[in-house]
Motif scaffolding. Structure first.
Motif, PDB file in Angstrom:
ATOM      1  N   ASN A   3       0.136   4.791  70.290  1.00 42.08           N
ATOM      2  CA  ASN A   3       0.430   6.213  70.416  1.00 42.08           C
ATOM      3  C   ASN A   3      -0.765   6.999  70.912  1.00 42.08           C
ATOM      4  N   THR A   4      -1.955   6.661  70.442  1.00 44.86           N
ATOM      5  CA  THR A   4      -3.137   7.439  70.802  1.00 44.86           C
ATOM      6  C   THR A   4      -3.707   6.954  72.130  1.00 44.86           C
ATOM      7  N   GLU A   5      -4.468   7.842  72.752  1.00 41.61           N
ATOM      8  CA  GLU A   5      -5.094   7.496  74.036  1.00 41.61           C
ATOM      9  C   GLU A   5      -6.074   6.343  73.873  1.00 41.61           C
ATOM     10  N   SER A   6      -6.820   6.338  72.753  1.00 42.63           N
ATOM     11  CA  SER A   6      -7.810   5.281  72.547  1.00 42.63           C
ATOM     12  C   SER A   6      -7.126   3.923  72.360  1.00 42.63           C
ATOM     13  N   ALA A   7      -5.972   3.919  71.697  1.00 40.45           N
ATOM     14  CA  ALA A   7      -5.238   2.660  71.516  1.00 40.45           C
ATOM     15  C   ALA A   7      -4.681   2.165  72.841  1.00 40.45           C
ATOM     16  N   LYS A   8      -4.220   3.086  73.684  1.00 41.46           N
ATOM     17  CA  LYS A   8      -3.710   2.699  74.999  1.00 41.46           C
ATOM     18  C   LYS A   8      -4.833   2.124  75.867  1.00 41.46           C
ATOM     19  N   LYS A   9      -6.003   2.757  75.784  1.00 39.03           N
ATOM     20  CA  LYS A   9      -7.161   2.258  76.536  1.00 39.03           C
ATOM     21  C   LYS A   9      -7.545   0.873  76.040  1.00 39.03           C
ATOM     22  N   ARG A  10      -7.520   0.682  74.728  1.00 42.44           N
ATOM     23  CA  ARG A  10      -7.846  -0.618  74.142  1.00 42.44           C
ATOM     24  C   ARG A  10      -6.925  -1.704  74.696  1.00 42.44           C
ATOM     25  N   ILE A  11      -5.653  -1.394  74.827  1.00 45.76           N
ATOM     26  CA  ILE A  11      -4.685  -2.364  75.360  1.00 45.76           C
ATOM     27  C   ILE A  11      -5.034  -2.711  76.804  1.00 45.76           C
ATOM     28  N   ARG A  12      -5.376  -1.682  77.595  1.00 45.92           N
ATOM     29  CA  ARG A  12      -5.757  -1.930  78.994  1.00 45.92           C
ATOM     30  C   ARG A  12      -7.001  -2.813  79.069  1.00 45.92           C
ATOM     31  N   GLN A  13      -7.991  -2.535  78.232  1.00 44.89           N
ATOM     32  CA  GLN A  13      -9.229  -3.317  78.242  1.00 44.89           C
ATOM     33  C   GLN A  13      -8.960  -4.768  77.835  1.00 44.89           C
TER      34      GLN A  13
END
Length: 98
Positions: A3-13
């Motif tokens: 849900n959060t932007e940081s979690a989405k970024k983590r998935i991309r990384q």
């Protein structure tokens, strides 16, 4: 799902890193398989040359933290032991002096 932007970024990384690491892990496995196949076929000189590439690939994977350094050392040790055992198992051709 994140849900959060940081979690989405983590998935991309994580996806990027997984793809990058797959190359090193896969090439290490490939070289180890090649060496084992050559040992089984009793092509020891060729196996020793390919083993050198396998050692380099395992070391590179360990350096990049794709596999644990002890894991790389253990795999290299097993390859070296298999090569040594194959060398002692094959009879040495004697020169024909008469």
């Amino acid at each position: 799902m994140a849900n959060t932007e940081s979690a989405k970024k983590r998935i991309r990384q994580t996806e990027k890193r997984t793809e990058r690491n797959r190359h090193y892990r896969g090439s290490a496995r490939t070289y180890v398989k090649k060496v084992r196949r050559l040992i089984a076929e009793n092509k020891l000189d060729e196996a020793e040359k390919v083993a050198h590439d396998a050692y380099q690939t395992l070391d590179k994977a360990a350096r990049r933290n794709v596999i644990h350094p002890r894991n790389a050392a253990r795999r290299k040790g097993r390859l070296m032991a298999a090569l040594a055992a194959a060398r002692t198992a094959t009879p040495v051709a004697k020169s024909a002096k008469k």
